[in-house]
Design an enzyme around this catalytic site. Structure first.
Site, PDB file in Angstrom:
ATOM      1  NE  ARG A  70      -2.286  -1.311   3.549  1.00 29.11           N
ATOM      2  CZ  ARG A  70      -1.819  -0.460   4.634  1.00 29.11           C
ATOM      3  NH1 ARG A  70      -1.900   0.650   4.379  1.00 29.11           N
ATOM      4  NH2 ARG A  70      -1.294  -1.005   5.498  1.00 29.11           N
ATOM      5  CE1 TYR A 211       2.319  -7.124  -4.101  1.00 33.61           C
ATOM      6  CE2 TYR A 211       1.455  -6.485  -2.324  1.00 33.61           C
ATOM      7  CZ  TYR A 211       2.087  -7.316  -2.802  1.00 33.61           C
ATOM      8  OH  TYR A 211       2.580  -8.415  -2.196  1.00 33.61           O
ATOM      9  N   GLY A 212      -2.403  -5.413  -4.049  1.00 33.22           N
ATOM     10  CA  GLY A 212      -3.101  -5.519  -2.662  1.00 33.22           C
ATOM     11  C   GLY A 212      -4.180  -4.375  -2.623  1.00 33.22           C
ATOM     12  N   GLY A 213      -4.060  -3.969  -1.297  1.00 31.08           N
ATOM     13  CA  GLY A 213      -5.207  -2.846  -0.887  1.00 31.08           C
ATOM     14  C   GLY A 213      -5.249  -1.695  -1.786  1.00 31.08           C
ATOM     15  CE  LYS A 220      -6.847  -4.208   4.820  1.00 31.78           C
ATOM     16  NZ  LYS A 220      -5.683  -4.369   5.815  1.00 31.78           N
ATOM     17  CG  HIS A 240      -6.980  -3.401  10.002  1.00 33.39           C
ATOM     18  ND1 HIS A 240      -5.988  -2.669  10.166  1.00 33.39           N
ATOM     19  CD2 HIS A 240      -7.224  -4.146   9.089  1.00 33.39           C
ATOM     20  CE1 HIS A 240      -5.180  -3.542   9.486  1.00 33.39           C
ATOM     21  NE2 HIS A 240      -5.631  -4.764   8.809  1.00 33.39           N
ATOM     22  CB  SER A 262      -0.662  -3.661   8.233  1.00 28.42           C
ATOM     23  OG  SER A 262      -1.767  -3.036   7.860  1.00 28.42           O
ATOM     24  CB  CYS A 264       1.067  -6.260  14.041  1.00 32.06           C
ATOM     25  SG  CYS A 264       2.212  -4.893  13.855  1.00 32.06           S
ATOM     26  N   GLY A 265      -0.025  -9.541  13.154  1.00 34.91           N
ATOM     27  CA  GLY A 265      -0.483 -11.034  13.748  1.00 34.91           C
ATOM     28  C   GLY A 265      -2.007 -11.229  13.813  1.00 34.91           C
ATOM     29  CB  THR A 267      -3.231 -13.811   9.089  1.00 39.94           C
ATOM     30  OG1 THR A 267      -3.830 -12.821   8.150  1.00 39.94           O
ATOM     31  CG2 THR A 267      -3.477 -15.326   8.191  1.00 39.94           C
ATOM     32  CG  ASP A 287      -7.215  -7.368   7.026  1.00 44.27           C
ATOM     33  OD1 ASP A 287      -6.402  -7.348   7.614  1.00 44.27           O
ATOM     34  OD2 ASP A 287      -7.504  -6.627   5.753  1.00 44.27           O
ATOM     35  CG  ASN A 382       3.366  -6.138   2.068  1.00 43.03           C
ATOM     36  OD1 ASN A 382       2.587  -6.765   2.940  1.00 43.03           O
ATOM     37  ND2 ASN A 382       2.609  -5.732   1.013  1.00 43.03           N
ATOM     38  NE  ARG A 384       0.396  -8.369   2.733  1.00 43.60           N
ATOM     39  CZ  ARG A 384      -0.407  -8.120   3.751  1.00 43.60           C
ATOM     40  NH1 ARG A 384      -1.335  -8.772   4.296  1.00 43.60           N
ATOM     41  NH2 ARG A 384       0.287  -7.209   4.565  1.00 43.60           N
ATOM     42  N   GLY A 510       0.553 -20.319  18.580  1.00 46.86           N
ATOM     43  CA  GLY A 510      -0.353 -21.317  19.351  1.00 46.86           C
ATOM     44  C   GLY A 510      -0.326 -20.730  20.811  1.00 46.86           C
ATOM     45  CD  GLU A 511       2.644 -22.344  23.566  1.00 49.18           C
ATOM     46  OE1 GLU A 511       1.651 -22.499  24.491  1.00 49.18           O
ATOM     47  OE2 GLU A 511       3.417 -23.423  23.390  1.00 49.18           O
ATOM     48  CG  ASN A 512      -0.042 -15.470  20.763  1.00 40.95           C
ATOM     49  OD1 ASN A 512       1.067 -15.213  21.586  1.00 40.95           O
ATOM     50  ND2 ASN A 512      -0.134 -14.979  19.527  1.00 40.95           N
TER      51      ASN A 512
END
Ligand code: GTP
Ligand code: SPV
Ligand code: MN
Length: 601
Positions: A70, A211-213, A220, A240, A262, A264-265, A267, A287, A382, A384, A510-512
């Site tokens: 983006r 590209y993407g967004g 977006k 978001h 974006s 930062c985890g 997915t 998302d 980035n 994807r 997974g530990e989250n």
């Protein structure tokens, strides 16, 4: 190809845009598999798509090196009054912008086909869904929209003769002269790129990027930048956020919506595989969340998308096995390494790649160095994948329920190597809104031009809120008033705290689920916490760390509240909040004042 639609507004708009852009032909997309296959064939024949021998019906694309993410500096919110776009958006006068862009659009599709892509954000016909129509000269956009949204005749049928839609205009901005050979990834130079939004008329104009967004305009542009002001006007929320369902060993369900910036985890958390026995996690979206209050006064969320457009680097069977399973077939990859045996590869995929072709199309091996001796990355940071959500083995059976799922918990977060504890719980709704509003994160590769090391990213919506951020915070406060006791509880997480020697303190992924478990037990009033200046934080013993290789000292560091550190953030937070000017809600000022009192300022 023609169309059966009798929607006069749509027909007139397609004709107007075709006259302006002057494509060789106009093709109405029906959303069929045959259409998808035909588009792919065009791109394979042109050398733009590379079939992957190792993955059925999957293709690799390499973008132009200038068109990889983006472009926030070229993204505009065009409102009549500049004040209405607020301090977080690039504003431009809508009349002026349309003059500039009409000039760019003039003849921009020469030598190309204009594809008409009718799409639905949300299940076709759901009361929360919205219809958009994207006009694009990019077959790459067509195939990605097929996966990311619901496309085709069923949408035109739902639209009917007089139905409303969001017009989404897109061109890669690279007309072809007669006989001119197309490039692999046509696009326009940065100074000609415009990702433009006209929220007062629910209109999107995008030019110059594929590209993407920037180009998949349902995501977006429509689902966040146009939908957020729409949601404010109509009393709902466009965020978001990932959406997941967590079921505890007793079979009780919790629905969690989490906003992380974006890359930062989201997915990863959305497809989490709990490492603790008896807990089950199912993905609803990774998302975007659209949320409305239901008849019972609770907040219900749908995922407006139909696919995942996920970050590749870092995705592995160790970190996110369910994403890896989702991309085994029928997937599109952009800017990954092509391996010698016809598969894709990226950094931290947890498999070896000795040799391949990198995202720029050059010979690559892990030991390759640039002119300055720095290691050369094989995949773009980035890079994807695009994959249908239904391919995710842990997709929730109710993910397409038009009514949505009732949200129990909101989570905000960001990427902070210092200061911010692993988890904290807001004292109340207003405090939670303050936590979200002041969320901050270290820069990632998801945007080309996010230069600042740490930036405030309110509710992870900094690049996506289509109106004045002060009004947006007030809208959050108003939603809390409306939901009252039925409002979700609000938490803040940071999976990214590092030790002095630069290692992740928390194992993450997974530990989250251990942190999510604590949240659920807080909702049920089953587990304790300690009051700190920044919120409730688990005491030793409150967080289930059984079987986890994290020492007591590390846990203490993860949950430590560095009061001096928080004090030193206050001037910057104060200055940041003041950019909202007169539209900064009084209740946000009260929250800041209370935080200052708690930390002794
Ligand atoms: P967008 O699609 O840009 O909105 O991003 P996203 O929020 O969905 O981010 P995603 O889940 O794709 O994660 C981005 C990067 O963060 C990947 O490289 C992940 O491996 C990494 N990541 C995700 N979760 C964790 C975690 O719990 N700990 C650590 N250390 N890294 C993580
Ligand atoms: C993000 O940047 O938050 C994304 C990827 O989800 S993009 O669709 O490019 O915006
Ligand atoms: Mn995103």
């Amino acid at each position: 190809m023609t169309t059966t639609t009798k929607n006069t507004k749509l027909l007139a708009w397609v004709e107007e845009m075709a006259n302006l852009c002057n494509p060789d032909k106009v093709q109405w997309c029906d959303g069929s598999k045959a259409e998808y296959d035909a588009m792919i064939k065009i791109m394979v024949d042109a050398g733009a798509a590379i079939p992957l021998g190792k993955r059925p019906n999957s293709y690799l694309f390499r973008s132009d090196p200038s068109d990889v993410a983006r472009v926030e500096d070229r993204t505009y919110i065009a409102t009549r009054n500049q004040e209405d776009a607020g301090p977080t958006n690039n504003w431009i006068d809508p009349v002026k912008l349309k003059t500039i862009m009409r000039d760019l659009y003039k003849g921009c599709m020469r030598g190309r086909t204009l594809y008409v892509i009718p799409f639905s954000m949300g299940p076709v016909g759901s009361p929360i869904s919205k219809i958009g129509v994207e006009l694009s000269d990019s077959p790459y956009v067509v195939v990605n929209m097929h996966i990311m949204t619901r496309v085709g005749d069923k949408v035109l049928k739902a639209l009917g003769e007089n139905g409303a839609f969001v017009p989404c205009m897109h061109s890669v901005g690279a007309p072809l002269e007669p006989g001119q050979k197309d490039s692999r990834w046509p696009c326009a130079p940065i100074e000609k790129k415009y990702i433009a939004h006209f929220p007062e008329e629910n209109l999107i104009w995008s030019f110059g990027s594929g590209y993407g967004g920037n180009a998949l305009l349902g995501k977006k542009c429509l689902a966040l930048r146009i939908a957020s002001p729409m949601a404010r006007r109509e009393g709902w929320m466009a965020e978001h956020m990932l959406i997941l369902r967590l079921t505890n060993p007793q079979g009780k369900r919790f629905h969690i919506a989490a906003a992380f910036p974006s890359a930062c985890g989201k997915t990863n958390l959305a497809m989490l595989q709990p490492s603790i026995a008896g807990w089950k996690c199912e993905c609803i979206g990774d998302d975007i969340a659209w949320m409305k209050t239901g008849a019972d006064g609770r907040l219900y969320a749908i995922n407006p998308e139909a696919g995942f457009f996920g970050v590749c680097p870092g995705t592995s069977y160790k970190s996110n096995p369910m994403a890896m399973e989702s991309i085994k077939a029928n997937a599109i990859f952009t800017n990954c390494v092509l391996t010698d045996d016809g598969d894709i590869w990226w950094e931290d995929m947890d498999v070896e790649c000795k040799h391949g072709i990198d995202w720029k199309g050059n010979e690559w091996s892990p030991d390759r160095k640039d002119a300055e001796g720095k290691p050369v990355k094989g995949a773009h940071p980035n890079a994807r994948f695009t994959a249908p959500a239904r391919q995710c083995p842990v997709i929730c059976p109710d993910w397409e329920d038009p009514a949505g799922v009732p949200i129990d918990i909101f989570v905000f977060g960001g990427r902070r190597s210092k200061l911010v504890p692993l988890v904290s719980e807001a004292y109340n709704w207003d405090h939670g809104v303050y936590m979200g509003a002041t969320a901050a994160s270290e820069a990632t590769a998801a945007a080309l031009d996010a230069k600042k090391a740490i930036r405030r990213d309110p509710m992870a919506m900094l690049p996506f809120c289509g109106y004045h951020i002060g009004d947006y915070w007030q809208h959050w406060l108003n939603m809390g008033d409306k939901l009252g006791a039925k409002a979700p509880k609000i938490f803040y997480t940071n999976w990214f705290r590092k030790s002095g020697d630069g290692k992740w303190l928390w194992p993450g992924f997974g530990e989250n689920c251990r942190v999510l478990k604590w949240m659920c037990e807080r909702v049920e009033g089953k587990v304790g916490a300690v009051e700190t200046p920044v919120g409730y934080v688990p005491k030793p013993g409150d967080l289930d760390v059984s079987g986890l290789k994290v020492s007591e000292a590390e846990m203490a560091e993860l949950l430590h509240i560095d009061v001096e550190g928080w004090k030193s953030e206050v001037p910057e937070i104060e200055e940041y909040l003041s950019t909202a000017g007169a539209r900064l809600p009084l209740r946000m000022k009260t929250q800041l004042a209370e935080l200052k009192k708690r930390i002794g300022l």
